[in-house]
Design a protein around this motif. Structure first.
Motif: not given
Length: 173
Positions: A47-61, A161-166
């Motif tokens: 679908t070319f839509e990231q399945t993981s939420p954007k705050h959980e995963m970063l895809y940089l191709d 990540l910084a805002a959530d302490g992750r």
């Protein structure tokens, strides 16, 4: 297919696990997560839509190499607190392909990385781009848009990540 970049967030209480076994934080099929496919399917529709939420995963191709170059400390510069830490690394090539590069970035390291990465603006990217050329043959303006888009994604990810302490574990491979 090529070498790509994937990062997954983890909560502070999983920091020791992320250090001891970073692969336990990573997905078993990050490309499927990034492209919206069924994990491990032999036949699937993207679908070319990231399945993981954007705050959980970063895809940089494949932009990771440009971001690696952009954030490279100048000669004599320090890496401490540098956003380069979230892009550095290279796969290990061998006759059957490559072994990925994996790194854990702890929650306490993220604010300094965020500060450095979020200080990079379009003007700095344009100045850097005058000397950097992609191996992929894109024209200069397309390449610039590509790098800026993925830089913004990386900035948003580390801000979250910084805002959530992750923390995060990333894979280049």
């Amino acid at each position: 297919m090529g070498i790509r970049y994937y990062a997954y967030a983890f909560d502070a209480d999983l920091a020791q696990q992320a250090v001891d076994d970073p692969h336990s934080i990573l997905s078993s099929d990050p490309l499927a997560d990034a492209w919206g496919m069924e994990p491990h399917a032999s036949v699937s529709v993207a679908t070319f839509e990231q399945t993981s939420p954007k705050h959980e995963m970063l895809y940089l191709d494949k932009s990771w190499s440009a971001l690696q170059s952009l954030t490279q400390p100048q000669s004599g510069g320090t890496k401490v607190g540098s956003s380069h830490r979230m892009f550095e690394g290279h796969v290990t090539m061998h006759e059957m392909g490559w072994d990925p590069w994996v790194r854990t970035i702890l929650p306490e390291e993220v604010p300094a990385i965020r500060d450095h990465l979020c200080a990079i603006d379009e003007s700095r990217v344009r100045t850097w781009a005058q000397t950097w050329r992609s191996r992929h043959g894109a024209d200069d303006e397309d390449e610039l848009r590509y790098v800026l888009d993925f830089l913004r994604r990386a900035q948003e990810f580390v801000e979250s990540l910084a805002a959530d302490g992750r923390g995060m574990v990333y894979l280049i491979g």
